[in-house]
Scaffold this active site. Structure first.
Site, PDB file in Angstrom:
ATOM      1  N   LYS A 179     -54.136   1.887   3.685  1.00  0.00           N
ATOM      2  CA  LYS A 179     -53.877   1.659   2.260  1.00  0.00           C
ATOM      3  C   LYS A 179     -54.065   2.958   1.496  1.00  0.00           C
ATOM      4  O   LYS A 179     -53.247   3.310   0.638  1.00  0.00           O
ATOM      5  CB  LYS A 179     -54.843   0.590   1.710  1.00  0.00           C
ATOM      6  CG  LYS A 179     -54.423  -0.818   2.074  1.00  0.00           C
ATOM      7  CD  LYS A 179     -55.483  -1.837   1.677  1.00  0.00           C
ATOM      8  CE  LYS A 179     -55.093  -3.212   2.218  1.00  0.00           C
ATOM      9  NZ  LYS A 179     -56.188  -4.157   2.256  1.00  0.00           N
ATOM     10  N   ASP A 185     -54.960  -7.920  -5.946  1.00  0.00           N
ATOM     11  CA  ASP A 185     -54.822  -8.882  -4.839  1.00  0.00           C
ATOM     12  C   ASP A 185     -54.394 -10.260  -5.362  1.00  0.00           C
ATOM     13  O   ASP A 185     -53.989 -11.121  -4.577  1.00  0.00           O
ATOM     14  CB  ASP A 185     -56.162  -9.033  -4.110  1.00  0.00           C
ATOM     15  CG  ASP A 185     -56.154  -8.393  -2.729  1.00  0.00           C
ATOM     16  OD1 ASP A 185     -55.051  -8.126  -2.207  1.00  0.00           O
ATOM     17  OD2 ASP A 185     -57.244  -8.175  -2.185  1.00  0.00           O
ATOM     18  N   GLN A 194     -61.975  -5.436   0.164  1.00  0.00           N
ATOM     19  CA  GLN A 194     -61.489  -5.819   1.489  1.00  0.00           C
ATOM     20  C   GLN A 194     -62.294  -7.028   1.994  1.00  0.00           C
ATOM     21  O   GLN A 194     -63.516  -6.988   2.065  1.00  0.00           O
ATOM     22  CB  GLN A 194     -61.648  -4.633   2.450  1.00  0.00           C
ATOM     23  CG  GLN A 194     -61.068  -4.857   3.825  1.00  0.00           C
ATOM     24  CD  GLN A 194     -59.549  -4.974   3.827  1.00  0.00           C
ATOM     25  OE1 GLN A 194     -58.846  -4.201   3.168  1.00  0.00           O
ATOM     26  NE2 GLN A 194     -59.030  -5.942   4.553  1.00  0.00           N
TER      27      GLN A 194
END
Ligand code: NDP
Length: 298
Positions: A56, A123, A100
């Protein structure tokens, strides 16, 4: 006559999407004199999560954005993690915050997600964003299902009136996937582990999205001829012939290919879309925070 369906090249689609994001980032930098920024928080030493976070970071920089990585030990206390989120919420360089998952068992995942400023929730997991999605309002949408919708619209065009069956009802894939398909005017069925006669439920679908986490459980014979299949599953299996580990999806692709109009392969289908959409969401969040209209063509 047996017809063979096509595979959908998610890797190529994701590369084009990242190029478009990079163009949008260049425009943003020209008008705002700063780069959009994505902060990724990694707790603990999980090897797979470490690889995702590194990828990422690299791709964030490659599209011209600022990447901030915050690594914390698995022993971090809940309050310290919430303090970090608070700091990132207030950091003007940060447009997107991604924590994460999974987090260590002693951390309340829901509380951490709830602490993220919804305007930086790239997200799309915050209840404000899932509520907005469910009520048809503008929202930051979870990356994997949004990537699936992009692939479906590219393949099928207008999805209006199509029968869609989503297998799996998680908050990060299945449920937002169903909401997005509904927003595209599909007739949506959300199937799960208690669904009776899954084979016949799947068989009525023009669009099948499999997000279960069970290797090749959706059989070829379940698929209606001409359906389009999106395989979200990522399952590591050991090959019985050569003993080597390989990644397979939730759909028995070798069987299904003869029935489908099109199917996403695993790997190389949905997987590459997720990070590309994350970068897209970060640019969208940066535009909103700067008071700019949504970037076009994304
Ligand atoms: P979860 O484990 O959170 O959810 C799995 C869902 O599958 C649940 O709703 C469960 O039902 C349902 N399910 C389990 N067994 C069956 C069954 N026998 N029949 C029907 N439904 C069943 O998984 P995720 O949604 O997080 O992920 C799903 C898959 O997608 C995984 O392989 C994951 O690795 C992959 N993934 C891939 C991503 C990508 O970038 N390509 C991103 C995210 C996930 P119930 O609710 O009743 O328990």
């Amino acid at each position: 006559m047996t017809t063979i369906g096509k595979t959908i090249d998610g890797k190529a689609f994701a590369a084009v999407l990242r190029e478009r994001v990079a163009e949008g980032v260049a425009d943003f930098v020209a008008s705002q004199s700063r780069k959009p920024g994505l902060a990724v928080v990694l707790v603990g030493e999980d090897a797979a999560s470490g690889v995702y976070v590194r990828n990422k970071g690299k791709m964030t920089v490659a599209v011209g954005m600022e990447s901030f990585e915050y690594k914390r030990p698995a022993s971090i206390g809940q309050e310290d993690l919430l303090d970090l989120i608070e700091e990132l919420n207030g950091d003007p360089r940060v447009d997107g915050i991604l924590v994460q998952l999974p987090l260590p068992a002693h951390i309340d995942e829901a509380a951490v997600i709830a602490a993220i400023d919804p305007t930086k929730d790239v997200d799309g997991f915050h209840v404000v964003n899932s509520g907005r999605l469910a009520t048809g309002q503008k929202a930051l949408v979870p990356c994997t299902p949004l990537g699936c919708i992009m692939l479906l619209k590219d393949e099928l065009g207008d999805l209006s009136g199509l029968e869609a069956v989503v297998v799996g009802r998680s908050n990060i894939v299945g449920k937002p996937m169903a909401q997005l398909l509904l927003a595209e005017n599909c007739t949506v069925t959300l199937a799960h582990s208690r669904t009776r006669d899954l084979a016949s439920v799947v068989h009525r679908a023009d669009i099948v999205v499999a997000a279960v986490g069970r290797a090749e459980m959706v059989k070829g014979a379940w698929i209606k001829p001409g359906a389009t299949v999106i395989d979200v599953g990522i399952n590591r299996v050991t090959d019985t012939e050569d003993g080597k580990a390989r990644i397979v999806g939730d759909v028995a692709t070798a069987e299904a290919i003869a029935h489908v109009r099109a199917i996403t392969p695993v790997p190389g289908g949905v997987g590459p879309m997720t990070i590309a959409v994350l970068l897209r969401n970060t640019l969208v969040a940066a535009h909103a925070r700067a008071g700019l209209p949504e970037p076009v063509g994304l």
